[in-house]
Design a protein around this motif. Structure first.
Motif, PDB file in Angstrom:
ATOM      1  N   TYR A 105      87.268  61.608  -3.349  1.00  0.00           N
ATOM      2  CA  TYR A 105      88.157  62.349  -2.452  1.00  0.00           C
ATOM      3  C   TYR A 105      87.802  63.836  -2.447  1.00  0.00           C
ATOM      4  CZ  TYR A 105      92.516  64.126  -0.435  1.00  0.00           C
ATOM      5  OH  TYR A 105      93.441  64.770   0.337  1.00  0.00           O
ATOM      6  N   GLU A 150      89.436  60.970   8.836  1.00  0.00           N
ATOM      7  CA  GLU A 150      90.790  60.974   8.273  1.00  0.00           C
ATOM      8  C   GLU A 150      91.681  59.995   9.036  1.00  0.00           C
ATOM      9  OE1 GLU A 150      94.381  64.001   6.905  1.00  0.00           O
ATOM     10  OE2 GLU A 150      92.756  64.753   8.173  1.00  0.00           O
ATOM     11  N   LEU A 209      88.600  74.223  -2.142  1.00  0.00           N
ATOM     12  CA  LEU A 209      89.889  73.537  -2.280  1.00  0.00           C
ATOM     13  C   LEU A 209      90.846  74.344  -3.154  1.00  0.00           C
ATOM     14  CD1 LEU A 209      88.735  69.828  -2.790  1.00  0.00           C
ATOM     15  CD2 LEU A 209      89.210  71.049  -0.653  1.00  0.00           C
ATOM     16  N   LYS A 254      86.374  66.041   0.699  1.00  0.00           N
ATOM     17  CA  LYS A 254      87.167  67.153   1.205  1.00  0.00           C
ATOM     18  C   LYS A 254      86.454  68.494   1.060  1.00  0.00           C
ATOM     19  CE  LYS A 254      91.009  65.289   2.678  1.00  0.00           C
ATOM     20  NZ  LYS A 254      91.496  65.454   4.062  1.00  0.00           N
TER      21      LYS A 254
END
Length: 208
Positions: free
Chosen positions: A171, A89, A196, A175
């Motif tokens: 993405y 990140e 998520l 993640k």
């Protein structure tokens, strides 16, 4: 930090704001500004994060120390100590920030230091086309802008959407840690039991 006093454009401030808003929660933004030496800026928990940051950056740039304030914020944002256990990140944030700073002859290294660079990127003279105006007023996320703006304003609408979808897929995959693609990835990553969450998932509406 003797790196010049050139003012950042509103577009540059917006991109920096979106990067900060994407990285931190509202309360973390308050803590972040305090670390930067600006404890007077407190996010109310309601305002859109990047817009709040954008307004703060404009105010700071128009204050006594102007662009120095912005560079101080960028330096704190890219400080490797803010990314313990998440080196990837950190690299992504530096990459995104450098895409803004290179127009000003500046860059951030892996230590979070802001340095002058040899080759300054030339700012494009974009034509004020109807497509350009339509794209701008939608205030897209900076990742959407990065992957699709040039395609959209040149009339390549399908590929503009396609490239944005590819970036979003990548993405979510990174993640969530789920090695799938497309509908299967989104179903697994964003379901009630998925890793998520797009909201707090307390009410029935949020759970749907």
């Amino acid at each position: 930090m003797n790196l010049g006093t050139e003012k950042f454009s509103l577009s540059a401030l917006e991109q920096i704001s979106r990067i900060i808003g994407d990285r931190y929660t509202g309360s973390q933004i308050t803590v972040f500004f305090k670390k930067c030496g600006f404890p007077q800026y407190v996010h109310d928990g309601m305002s859109t994060k990047w817009r709040f940051v954008y307004n703060v950056l404009q105010e700071l740039q128009n204050s006594t120390y102007g662009s120095y304030n912005i560079l101080n914020i960028v330096k704190n944002l890219c400080n490797p100590e803010e990314f313990y256990g998440n080196a990837e990140e950190h690299r992504q944030v530096i990459k995104s920030i450098n895409e803004v700073l290179e127009f000003y002859g500046l860059g951030v290294n892996e230590k979070g230091e802001i340095l002058k660079i040899k080759e300054r990127r030339t700012k494009p003279n974009e034509k004020e086309s109807e497509d350009n105006k339509l794209f701008a007023i939608r205030n897209f996320h900076y990742e959407v802008v990065k992957h699709s703006k040039d395609l959209f304003i040149n009339g390549n609408y399908f590929h503009a959407v396609f490239e944005s979808c590819k970036a979003f897929d990548k993405y979510v995959r990174e993640k969530s840690g789920i090695d799938k693609h497309g509908t299967e990835l989104m179903t697994n990553a964003l379901s009630l039991k998925g890793p998520l969450k797009l909201n707090k998932q307390i009410t029935e509406t949020e759970k749907k």
